[in-house]
Design a protein around this motif. Structure first.
Motif, PDB file in Angstrom:
ATOM      1  N   LYS A   1      -8.034  11.378  -6.047  1.00 41.37           N
ATOM      2  CA  LYS A   1      -8.653  12.604  -5.545  1.00 41.37           C
ATOM      3  C   LYS A   1      -7.716  13.764  -5.829  1.00 41.37           C
ATOM      4  N   PRO A   2      -8.259  14.970  -6.042  1.00 43.19           N
ATOM      5  CA  PRO A   2      -7.386  16.131  -6.278  1.00 43.19           C
ATOM      6  C   PRO A   2      -6.346  16.263  -5.169  1.00 43.19           C
ATOM      7  N   ASN A   3      -5.120  16.555  -5.545  1.00 44.10           N
ATOM      8  CA  ASN A   3      -4.023  16.553  -4.591  1.00 44.10           C
ATOM      9  C   ASN A   3      -3.019  17.630  -4.970  1.00 44.10           C
ATOM     10  N   ASP A   4      -2.649  18.475  -4.011  1.00 45.60           N
ATOM     11  CA  ASP A   4      -1.685  19.536  -4.267  1.00 45.60           C
ATOM     12  C   ASP A   4      -0.264  19.139  -3.907  1.00 45.60           C
ATOM     13  N   SER A   5      -0.063  17.892  -3.474  1.00 43.24           N
ATOM     14  CA  SER A   5       1.280  17.461  -3.080  1.00 43.24           C
ATOM     15  C   SER A   5       2.201  17.403  -4.284  1.00 43.24           C
ATOM     16  N   LEU A   6       3.490  17.622  -4.034  1.00 46.53           N
ATOM     17  CA  LEU A   6       4.472  17.550  -5.113  1.00 46.53           C
ATOM     18  C   LEU A   6       4.584  16.133  -5.650  1.00 46.53           C
ATOM     19  N   LEU A   7       4.389  15.143  -4.793  1.00 43.13           N
ATOM     20  CA  LEU A   7       4.425  13.739  -5.184  1.00 43.13           C
ATOM     21  C   LEU A   7       3.085  13.101  -4.841  1.00 43.13           C
ATOM     22  N   VAL A   8       2.539  12.357  -5.776  1.00 43.30           N
ATOM     23  CA  VAL A   8       1.266  11.662  -5.555  1.00 43.30           C
ATOM     24  C   VAL A   8       1.530  10.160  -5.602  1.00 43.30           C
ATOM     25  N   ASN A   9       1.313   9.483  -4.495  1.00 36.73           N
ATOM     26  CA  ASN A   9       1.575   8.048  -4.393  1.00 36.73           C
ATOM     27  C   ASN A   9       0.358   7.236  -4.813  1.00 36.73           C
ATOM     28  N   PHE A  10       0.637   6.141  -5.477  1.00 34.73           N
ATOM     29  CA  PHE A  10      -0.419   5.196  -5.853  1.00 34.73           C
ATOM     30  C   PHE A  10      -0.034   3.810  -5.355  1.00 34.73           C
ATOM     31  N   LYS A  11      -0.952   3.161  -4.672  1.00 30.90           N
ATOM     32  CA  LYS A  11      -0.720   1.778  -4.264  1.00 30.90           C
ATOM     33  C   LYS A  11      -2.066   1.075  -4.137  1.00 30.90           C
ATOM     34  N   VAL A  12      -2.145  -0.122  -4.707  1.00 34.39           N
ATOM     35  CA  VAL A  12      -3.352  -0.918  -4.564  1.00 34.39           C
ATOM     36  C   VAL A  12      -2.948  -2.273  -3.991  1.00 34.39           C
ATOM     37  N   ASN A  13      -3.612  -2.677  -2.914  1.00 29.82           N
ATOM     38  CA  ASN A  13      -3.379  -3.989  -2.318  1.00 29.82           C
ATOM     39  C   ASN A  13      -4.334  -4.989  -2.949  1.00 29.82           C
ATOM     40  N   LEU A  14      -3.850  -6.192  -3.218  1.00 29.36           N
ATOM     41  CA  LEU A  14      -4.606  -7.169  -3.986  1.00 29.36           C
ATOM     42  C   LEU A  14      -4.702  -8.498  -3.239  1.00 29.36           C
ATOM     43  N   THR A  15      -5.726  -9.279  -3.563  1.00 27.11           N
ATOM     44  CA  THR A  15      -5.880 -10.638  -3.038  1.00 27.11           C
ATOM     45  C   THR A  15      -6.241 -11.569  -4.178  1.00 27.11           C
ATOM     46  N   ASN A  16      -5.753 -12.796  -4.091  1.00 29.21           N
ATOM     47  CA  ASN A  16      -6.076 -13.848  -5.070  1.00 29.21           C
ATOM     48  C   ASN A  16      -5.697 -13.473  -6.496  1.00 29.21           C
ATOM     49  N   ILE A  17      -4.594 -12.720  -6.626  1.00 29.51           N
ATOM     50  CA  ILE A  17      -4.099 -12.372  -7.964  1.00 29.51           C
ATOM     51  C   ILE A  17      -2.805 -13.133  -8.205  1.00 29.51           C
ATOM     52  N   ARG A  18      -2.859 -14.015  -9.205  1.00 22.66           N
ATOM     53  CA  ARG A  18      -1.649 -14.725  -9.631  1.00 22.66           C
ATOM     54  C   ARG A  18      -1.560 -14.568 -11.146  1.00 22.66           C
ATOM     55  N   ALA A  19      -0.542 -13.876 -11.600  1.00 21.21           N
ATOM     56  CA  ALA A  19      -0.461 -13.534 -13.022  1.00 21.21           C
ATOM     57  C   ALA A  19       0.996 -13.459 -13.459  1.00 21.21           C
ATOM     58  N   ARG A  20       1.167 -13.565 -14.767  1.00 19.77           N
ATOM     59  CA  ARG A  20       2.513 -13.390 -15.331  1.00 19.77           C
ATOM     60  C   ARG A  20       2.658 -12.006 -15.955  1.00 19.77           C
ATOM     61  N   ARG A  21       1.596 -11.546 -16.578  1.00 19.50           N
ATOM     62  CA  ARG A  21       1.651 -10.256 -17.273  1.00 19.50           C
ATOM     63  C   ARG A  21       0.631  -9.294 -16.666  1.00 19.50           C
ATOM     64  N   LEU A  22       1.006  -8.019 -16.618  1.00 15.92           N
ATOM     65  CA  LEU A  22       0.051  -7.002 -16.216  1.00 15.92           C
ATOM     66  C   LEU A  22       0.214  -5.790 -17.106  1.00 15.92           C
ATOM     67  N   ARG A  23      -0.844  -5.054 -17.232  1.00 16.32           N
ATOM     68  CA  ARG A  23      -0.860  -3.839 -18.058  1.00 16.32           C
ATOM     69  C   ARG A  23      -1.358  -2.690 -17.200  1.00 16.32           C
ATOM     70  N   ILE A  24      -0.644  -1.591 -17.255  1.00 12.93           N
ATOM     71  CA  ILE A  24      -1.014  -0.400 -16.489  1.00 12.93           C
ATOM     72  C   ILE A  24      -1.290   0.714 -17.485  1.00 12.93           C
ATOM     73  N   THR A  25      -2.507   1.220 -17.487  1.00 17.06           N
ATOM     74  CA  THR A  25      -2.884   2.315 -18.388  1.00 17.06           C
ATOM     75  C   THR A  25      -2.927   3.612 -17.593  1.00 17.06           C
ATOM     76  N   VAL A  26      -2.159   4.605 -18.053  1.00 18.95           N
ATOM     77  CA  VAL A  26      -2.070   5.895 -17.359  1.00 18.95           C
ATOM     78  C   VAL A  26      -2.555   6.981 -18.328  1.00 18.95           C
ATOM     79  N   PRO A  27      -3.839   7.379 -18.211  1.00 17.43           N
ATOM     80  CA  PRO A  27      -4.319   8.461 -19.083  1.00 17.43           C
ATOM     81  C   PRO A  27      -3.694   9.799 -18.680  1.00 17.43           C
TER      82      PRO A  27
END
Length: 755
Positions: A703-729
């Motif tokens: 969402k639009p945010n005027d804060s100097l720092l914008v935090n991102f966090k996603v909580n997950l369930t049933n995720i077991r992995a070795r590799r992950l990819r994060i795409t930041v447009p």
């Protein structure tokens, strides 16, 4: 003569030899001379010394005599003495600013081709003396110095548009430059927030443009904006300016005035609305940034600017007039009938072509007055004015382009020369615009871009330190931000690279800072400051501590107690911890502030990471490993080594955890300093490779945010992995009305924390 008499004489000789004498000073000259050979013996400077000077060097010898009188209360003898100091012309010295300085027990000889060389010899000689003494004589070590500068342009800048400072401080600033053999003072006199030079033909510049009704409080990125409600302003009279110029000339410093055009001109338009495109009344700007109000290229505007230049040229005897040329939004021109008709009439490509037309027209007028122009690297856009010198601030690309086209250039990139940036990671540093530029990085600067060949490199005149004063309301803050970084830059632009060594520089700087103390300079002292780096050694993670002063021990702790263990090497990191450290002196006193670093040994800590795009070289000090090294970046600034910056590009981050692990959350944060063209992304995509052909992907929108720092966090369930990819447009193009409008935004990413 009896043996007893001889023995008495020998004892008297020994006693005389052991009597208290001044101790010769170690040579600590900054900037480092081209050649220096120390010799045995010393010259005693006292009231029995005779001063002899050729007429062409009398101004410099008079300066030297006055300095000794005021600083050490020493006077020269009026009669011919055995000991003398000579100032002599030597036309065999090729460099106009070069000199030789020879100190023997009975003579000091200064030889130069010009006053400039003699003046710089004096600055070296003064640094061979103690910063202060109560003795009636001064001991100077015998030495032979042959010296000359690497670059002809050695500059410091000061913005007085945002905040202005008394005449006495401007003179003090010039004195400090002269001590460091810097020869050019770039005086930024006009801005959106205030016009600081008296122009007699246009009195409203003094009555209106020189004053704003209030000033922004806090940082530009703080939302909502708050103001102090207090009128602020002033200007330098032409008589004050003449006095400052004369003062600078005595110290071999040339002053270059900057009169901004076509942008950064809102203060002038506030005084004379007809100079703008809308003819509407506007106020002098009360906050920092880039504003839509720019000079309209009408004949009446050019007449105004030519009249201003007439008065400026009459004051400043130097070769150059700086006309700015940077950050000129084109919105007003795009919506102005006159501007669009002028583009058609002059067969210009677009508004960038119109800016080039504007600059070239003013260049012709300034050339007709016997002067040349300097402009920021934006003057390259739309075609460079024929005789212009380019000051490259947005990196080195502008310098490379201009030099390849045969134009002279001055390097002043944000990465190494912007002294309004933070200079320490310490959370107690005073408010600054952002960025991170420590002393060592300034010292590492090479003003010759590697893209230039030997012939093109000859167009590099030198470099300059810039002091923009949005967050410097008083002289003490200016001194804190400028020094000792200006000291480091002085060696960059004067000394031969073969004579530059950072460890030796810091040793000499410790001595030089005693001189700054005596001059009551509020410099920043980070010589003993501790820094730390996470590193992998044979597959295991460690934390390495460093300090500039290698001779002083570091003590540390990892258990929240005061630092007490002597640091002997990298500290093993096997779990999350807090490391504290301090540099101790010879008497076990603390020489530094306590360094504290929290290490988060999360599941991605120290693992393998790959990036689809390299971060911008200016904001990549920590490398890709900065994203998974367990250390979060500063809450206040984006330029430290823990933040990675990407200029206008999408980035894909791939992390290999080394084995399949349960992932409960993924978190990171983005810097969102819109005033510095930095925007958090609008969304992030997470992709997990769960093995056996299974994969899962999430799109997460912001969402639009005027804060100097914008935090991102996603909580997950049933995720077991070795590799992950994060795409930041990338955020995309900066919206109209914002600083940097029309340009692609920057993306700044902090630690990626996987739990």
């Amino acid at each position: 003569m009896t043996r007893r008499t001889l023995l008495k004489l020998f004892i008297l000789f020994l006693l005389a030899s052991c009597s208290e004498k001044p101790i010769p000073q170690q040579s600590n000259i900054i900037p480092a001379p081209l050649e220096q050979v120390m010799a045995k013996g010393h010259f005693i400077l006292d009231g029995s010394v005779n001063l002899v000077s050729e007429n062409k060097l009398s101004l410099v010898s008079n300066y030297f005599e006055s300095y000794l009188k005021n600083t050490y209360k020493l006077m020269f003898s009026n009669t011919k003495e055995d000991k003398s100091i000579y100032f002599q012309i030597n036309n065999s010295i090729e460099n106009e600013e070069g000199y030789t300085l020879t100190v023997t027990p009975l003579k000091i000889l200064i030889e130069s081709k010009t006053e400039k060389g003699a003046f710089y010899a004096v600055q070296s000689l003064l640094q061979l003396m103690p910063a202060k003494t109560k003795e009636k004589s001064i001991t100077i070590p015998c030495t032979k110095i042959k010296d000359e500068p690497r670059f002809t342009y050695r500059g410091m800048h000061l913005d007085v548009g945002r905040h202005m400072y008394p005449v006495d401080f401007i003179k003090k600033y010039i004195d400090l430059m002269a001590m460091l053999k810097m020869n050019t003072f770039h005086w930024h006199l006009t801005e959106d927030q205030g016009w600081r030079i008296e122009i007699k033909k246009y009195p409203k510049l003094q009555e209106v443009a020189a004053y704003r009704k209030e000033t922004l409080l806090g940082h530009y990125s703080d939302q909502p904006h708050q103001f102090d409600g207090k009128p602020y302003g002033g200007y330098y009279t032409q008589e004050e300016i003449k006095d400052i110029i004369a003062y600078a000339q005595q110290r071999q410093v040339t002053i270059i005035p900057e009169i901004e055009m076509p942008g950064h001109s809102q203060a002038a338009i506030a005084a004379y609305p007809e100079l703008g495109c809308t003819n509407k009344k506007v106020a002098v700007a009360t906050k920092w940034g880039v504003f839509e109000e720019v000079y309209c290229p009408k004949e009446s505007t050019f007449k105004f600017l030519e009249d201003v230049i007439d008065e400026v040229v009459a004051l400043f005897p130097g070769k150059y007039i700086h006309i700015g040329g940077d950050e000129a939004p084109k919105t007003r021109w795009k919506n102005c009938n006159h501007c669009q008709q002028l583009i058609q009439k002059e067969n210009l490509k677009d508004e960038h072509g119109l800016q080039s037309y504007f600059i070239q027209r003013m260049e012709k007028y300034i050339n007709s007055k016997g002067k040349q122009i300097i402009g920021w690297d934006e003057i390259l856009e739309g075609g460079l004015a024929p005789n212009a010198t380019v000051m490259s601030w947005r990196g080195v690309n502008g310098a490379v382009q201009a030099a390849k086209e045969g134009h002279d250039v001055i390097l002043t990139p944000t990465s190494h020369c912007y002294f309004d940036y933070y200079q320490s990671d310490g959370e107690n540093e005073p408010l600054a615009i952002g960025g991170f530029l420590p002393l060592e990085k300034v010292y590492s600067f090479n003003p010759i871009p590697e893209e230039l060949n030997d012939s093109e490199s000859k167009h590099v005149l030198g470099a300059q330190g810039n002091v923009w004063t949005e967050y410097m309301p008083n002289e003490k803050k200016v001194e804190y931000m400028a020094f000792p970084r200006a000291v480091a830059l002085s060696e960059v632009v004067w000394s031969s690279p073969k004579n530059m060594d950072y460890a030796d520089f810091t040793r000499r700087l410790e001595s030089f800072q005693k001189r700054l103390d005596l001059l009551n300079v509020n410099y920043a002292n980070h010589l003993y400051e501790i820094s730390g780096t996470t590193k992998s050694i044979e597959g295991k993670m460690y934390y390495e501590l460093n300090t500039t002063s290698k001779d002083s021990p570091i003590y540390y702790s990892t258990d929240s107690l005061p630092p007490a263990r002597l640091y002997n090497g990298p500290i093993p990191i096997t779990a999350s911890m807090i490391i504290k450290a301090v540099v101790k002196g010879k008497n076990n006193e603390d020489l530094s502030q306590v360094f504290e670093q929290r290490i988060n040994a999360h599941k991605a800590f120290g693992k393998n990471v790959l990036l689809s795009k390299e971060p911008h070289k200016t904001y990549s000090a920590g490398g890709k490993e900065a994203l998974i090294n367990g250390v979060s970046g500063s809450d206040k600034r984006y330029g430290d080594k823990e933040w990675l910056g990407f200029s206008g590009e999408d980035v894909v981050i791939m992390i290999d955890l080394g084995e399949f692990k349960t992932i409960n959350s993924v978190a990171t944060r983005f810097h969102n300093g819109n005033g510095q063209w930095i925007y958090a992304p609008k969304k992030i995509n997470l992709y997990f490779d769960m093995g056996n052909g299974k994969e899962i992907s999430f799109d997460n929108f912001f969402k639009p945010n005027d804060s100097l720092l914008v935090n991102f966090k996603v909580n997950l369930t049933n995720i077991r992995a070795r590799r992950l990819r994060i795409t930041v447009p990338n955020y995309g193009e900066i919206p109209a009305g914002k600083q940097g409008a029309g340009h692609k935004a920057w993306t700044f990413i902090d630690e990626i924390i996987i739990e």
